[in-house]
Each structure stands twice: as C-alpha cells, then as structure tokens.
Design an enzyme around this catalytic site. Structure first.
Site, short mmCIF file in Angstrom:
data_model
loop_
_atom_site.label_atom_id
_atom_site.label_comp_id
_atom_site.label_asym_id
_atom_site.label_seq_id
_atom_site.Cartn_x
_atom_site.Cartn_y
_atom_site.Cartn_z
N SER A 20 18.40 5.94 2.23
CA SER A 20 19.17 5.18 1.49
C SER A 20 20.37 5.52 0.48
O SER A 20 21.32 5.03 0.51
CB SER A 20 18.17 4.25 0.59
OG SER A 20 16.92 3.34 1.22
N ARG A 24 24.48 5.04 0.93
CA ARG A 24 25.38 4.51 -0.08
C ARG A 24 26.45 5.61 -0.51
O ARG A 24 27.39 5.07 -0.88
CB ARG A 24 24.42 4.16 -1.38
CG ARG A 24 23.57 2.93 -1.04
CD ARG A 24 22.52 2.81 -1.84
NE ARG A 24 21.77 1.30 -1.71
CZ ARG A 24 20.94 1.03 -0.63
NH1 ARG A 24 20.64 1.96 0.18
NH2 ARG A 24 20.31 0.14 -0.61
N GLY A 91 19.23 -1.06 9.85
CA GLY A 91 19.15 -2.29 8.85
C GLY A 91 20.30 -2.29 7.84
O GLY A 91 20.92 -3.15 7.41
N ASP A 313 8.26 0.92 3.06
CA ASP A 313 8.37 1.86 4.14
C ASP A 313 7.38 2.53 4.56
O ASP A 313 7.27 3.28 5.38
CB ASP A 313 9.94 2.57 3.87
CG ASP A 313 11.08 1.43 4.19
OD1 ASP A 313 10.86 0.59 4.60
OD2 ASP A 313 12.21 2.37 3.70
N ARG A 344 5.68 -4.59 11.77
CA ARG A 344 4.57 -3.34 11.37
C ARG A 344 3.30 -3.80 10.92
O ARG A 344 2.48 -2.81 11.00
CB ARG A 344 5.55 -2.34 10.14
CG ARG A 344 6.82 -1.46 10.73
CD ARG A 344 6.93 -0.82 9.75
NE ARG A 344 8.22 0.11 10.14
CZ ARG A 344 9.22 0.64 9.34
NH1 ARG A 344 9.08 0.42 8.13
NH2 ARG A 344 10.09 1.30 10.08
C1 S3P Z 1 16.48 -0.16 2.14
C2 S3P Z 1 15.88 -1.30 1.88
C3 S3P Z 1 14.66 -1.96 2.41
C4 S3P Z 1 13.84 -0.55 3.31
C5 S3P Z 1 14.95 0.07 4.07
C6 S3P Z 1 15.99 0.66 3.22
C7 S3P Z 1 18.03 0.13 1.83
O1 S3P Z 1 14.78 -2.80 3.11
O2 S3P Z 1 12.87 -1.00 3.90
O3 S3P Z 1 14.29 0.93 4.87
O4 S3P Z 1 18.40 1.34 1.82
O5 S3P Z 1 18.58 -0.69 0.91
P1 S3P Z 1 14.90 -4.39 2.61
O6 S3P Z 1 15.99 -4.63 1.87
O7 S3P Z 1 14.79 -5.33 4.02
O8 S3P Z 1 13.54 -4.47 2.10
#
Ligand code: S3P
Length: 427
Positions: A20, A24, A91, A313, A344
C-alpha cells in the site's frame, strides 16, 4: 507447483516493502515535479502496474534493487497516453488512479485482468461523479474498463458507506484537484497511509473520523525521499508459519505497525501466541521489530466489528492459524472478503477444506473448527496471491501439496520462497 515446506523457522529477516505504501509513494512522487527516491520499495506485480502507468504518463522511473528513483516533470506536464492503462491484478492501482486521473486534461482508460474485471467499481465511480468527474464504467458504471474524460473537479462532503482505503484514497486523489473543500467521514477506520504520507509530500490535511483536504492540494506536492517499511501483510505469513511449526523462533525487522493495519498482532495475542513487538520508532509511519515463537495450545477467538478492516488482507492466513486452535473460531462482519482478488470467504473455506481442515462459510465470514481429515493434495490459488501463500504455509502442517496457479504470489511477494529458505525452511 509442488510445495512442501518443512520447519522449523529460525533466525531473522527483513520482509519486503509495504504494498500500500509503495503504491502511494510512487503516486505522490510522480505528481510532484523533481526527483524523489523510494527506498525499500515493493516491486511485485501490483506496484509495477502503478509504476508502468506513470511511465506511460511521461514520468521517468528507474529501478535499482529495491530503490526506485522517480524523476517527474510534475503532473502539469503529464502526457496523454496512447494506450489503455493496464492495472493488472491491482485494485489499489485501479481505484486510486481512477481518482487522480479525473482532474487531468486528457482522456484515459483504466483496465486490468479478469479478477479486476469482476471487482466492484461503483463504489469509486459514484463519489467521483459527485465531484463532477466525467468517469464511466462498463455494465452501468459498475465495472472496469473505466473511461475518464477531463473535468473540473469540485469538493465533496462524503460519508463512507464501506470501510475502504481505496475508495477513501480515490476521493482524496481526485480531491487534490478540487477547488472546494473535500471532507470524508469514516465511521470505521480503514488503512490511513494516504493521510499519513500526503503531509510528507507537502500536503497538510485534517485527519481522524473527519478527513479534510485543502483546496487544490495538488499544487503543494513536492518531492520526498521515502523509506518503505516492511509489509505487515507479508510478515503475517512468516509469523503464522513460526507460530504453528514446533521449534520456530523468528525476528522480523522494520515491519510497518500502523494501528490501522496491526489487527493480526492483536489476534495472535488474543489466541495466546508468543509474539513481541519491540523497538517501535516513527519514520513517518510506525515501524517495529517483531519476534514470534512456536506456540502450542492456541485459543479460539471471535473476530468482528472494527477489528476486521485492520486485518482484512490477513484473513486467509489467520484462518489457517485458527485451524490450530483448541476450539472453534469465528470471523464475522467481513463481507468485504467477497470482493477481494477472489471471493475469499469461498476460496479460503474451499481450499482449506480440500486439505481436510474444518471450515464453514457464513454470509459475512466463516467458522473454523479444529481437526483434520485430508481429502486431496490438489489445491488452487484461484489466481489470488494471498490464497497461494496461505496454502504454501499450510504445507507445514499437511506435507506436500500441488498448488495450481502458484505464480500469483508474485503480485505482492515475489521472494516468498526465498524468504522461507532464509529462515531455514526446506522445500
Ligand atoms: C488497500 C486497501 C484495502 C486492501 C488492499 C490495499 C490500499 O482494500 O484490501 O489490499 O492500499 O488502499 P479496500 O480499500 O478495498 O478495503
């Protein structure tokens, strides 16, 4: 792939950089004109998707070892890409960039792999449209590909309907372009790296249950050299492996222990696991050393409510840990698991049950009972990195299994097997 890990795990190691935070750091460094250096970056497939998209927008990004050097002309000089921006399996890339791209003066299209194509996008499209974004998605604005046209982004006052850092961050990244105030209200906290890292790159914001961004914050972003802490979500696999394997004792250095991410430590403590978190320091984000030892006689627990987003996660590997408790554990309030890289709830329950464990799916989570009667040795990651790694750790209990699509682990932890080897695990 045949996997057969045998313990114990012994020694010390650094886990790879946080996924994450790496996303960023790449995003903020690319927006800011000038050179930023990211040390300890995670260069798994997901973060490479983010890096490659900024390259397509005209940012020069060099990689040497785990150091990423970003030389950006600044967001005002981004160039219109000639192709679809490929978000792969990520995602975070898809949703965060959907926010950022809304305020650029050219058209972009975001699209990823089959798993991304199944994941819900209305949750970002709806608030972004409220900010006047010209964004549309397939299947009545619910799925990728996302098509984004130039627009003047306005402020928003938004109460988050789900705890999602990706949605929150998409709004904040669009909000960086906004002429008006952006206020987000979060009843249940989700990971807060966007809020902790933006000030490092020059954008001060109000945080807490109400998050407030200044108007046109994007103008304030400046280069910054960020050292990425180790990923607690990757450390989780080593922590659980050590807890369940007799004779194990491991020390993990410089692990990120942000309180919005450290639910797994709380769970291990609740289960009576032998874990210590020591030498905590603040490097923009909190980091600490984590020591974990084999623990027989783990206690069953129920996980619910505000704890769930702090470990979302880690649920696959926590579920495996719970199979070793001396009673039935319950995970509830975790419907969000259904919209991750795979559903999951289904993939954890089905794959662990194939190995003979005793799980049952519930509408918002699962129940995990002790005992095991092996059914087969053939399991499947279903293309989900965290399911693949959880199944590999399960072989410490089950012995050899055949994991289909094991390569999916490269999404977040390309050195997974090497890291286990380093700790003395034999394959
Ligand atoms: C993440 C937010 C989470 C997490 C993903 C990484 C992020 O997802 O499950 O692996 O880096 O902002 P959600 O925002 O869908 O909860």
């Amino acid at each position: 792939m045949h996997i057969n890990l045998t313990g114990p795990l012994k020694g010390q190691t650094h886990v790879p950089g946080d996924k994450s935070m790496t996303h960023r750091a790449v995003i903020f460094s690319s927006i800011a004109a000038g050179r930023s250096i990211i040390e300890g970056a995670l260069l798994g497939e997901d973060c490479m998707s983010t890096i490659n998209i900024f390259r397509q927008l005209g940012v020069t990004i060099e990689i040497s070892g785990n150091t990423v050097t970003v030389d950006s002309p600044g967001f005002k000089q981004f160039t219109e890409p000639s192709q679809v921006l490929d978000t792969g399996n990520s995602g975070t890339t898809t949703r965060l960039l959907a926010g950022l791209l809304t305020g650029l003066p050219f058209r972009t299209v975001l699209s990823g792999d089959a798993s991304i194509g199944r994941r819900p996008m209305k949750r970002v499209i709806a608030p972004l449209k409220e900010m006047n974004a010209q964004i549309s998605g397939s299947y009545h604005d619910t799925r990728t590909p996302l098509i984004i046209e130039p627009a003047d982004i306005t402020g928003i006052h938004y109460a988050m309907p789900v705890a999602s850092a990706q949605v929150k961050s998409a709004i904040l990244l669009a909000g960086l372009h906004a002429a008006g105030d952006v206020t987000i209200i979060e009843k249940t906290a989700s990971r807060n790296h966007t809020e902790t890292m933006l000030p490092l790159y020059g954008v001060e914001l109000e945080t807490g249950e109400t998050i407030k961004l200044p108007a046109r914050g994007i103008e304030h972003l400046k280069p910054f050299d960020f050292k990425v802490p180790g990923d607690i979500s990757s450390a989780a696999f080593l922590m659980v492996a050590a807890l369940i394997t007799p004779g194990s004792a491991v020390t993990l250095h410089r692990v990120g222990v942000n309180p919005t991410r450290d639910g797994i430590i709380e769970v291990i403590k609740l289960m009576g696991g032998d874990i210590s978190v020591i030498d905590q320091t603040d490097e923009g984000e909190p980091v600490a050393m984590i020591e974990v030892r084999y623990t027989p006689d783990l206690k069953p627990v129920t996980l619910e409510g505000d704890l769930i987003p702090r470990l979302i996660d880690e649920v696959p590997i926590i579920a495996l840990l719970m199979t070793q408790a001396n009673g039935t554990s319950v995970i509830r309030d975790a419907e969000e698991l259904k919209v991750k890289e795979t559903n999951r709830i289904d993939t954890v329950v089905s794959e662990l049950n194939r190995l003979g464990f005793n799980l049952s799916a519930t509408p918002d989570g699962m129940e995990i009972a002790p005992g095991r009667e092996q059914v087969t040795t053939r399991v499947d990651s279903h293309g989900d990195h965290r399911i693949g790694m959880m199944l590999a750790v399960a072989t410490l209990i089950t012995g050899e299994v055949e994991i289909a699509d094991f390569d999916s682990i490269n999404v977040s932890f390309p050195g997974f097997m090497k890291q286990f080897e380093q700790l003395g695990v034999k394959e």
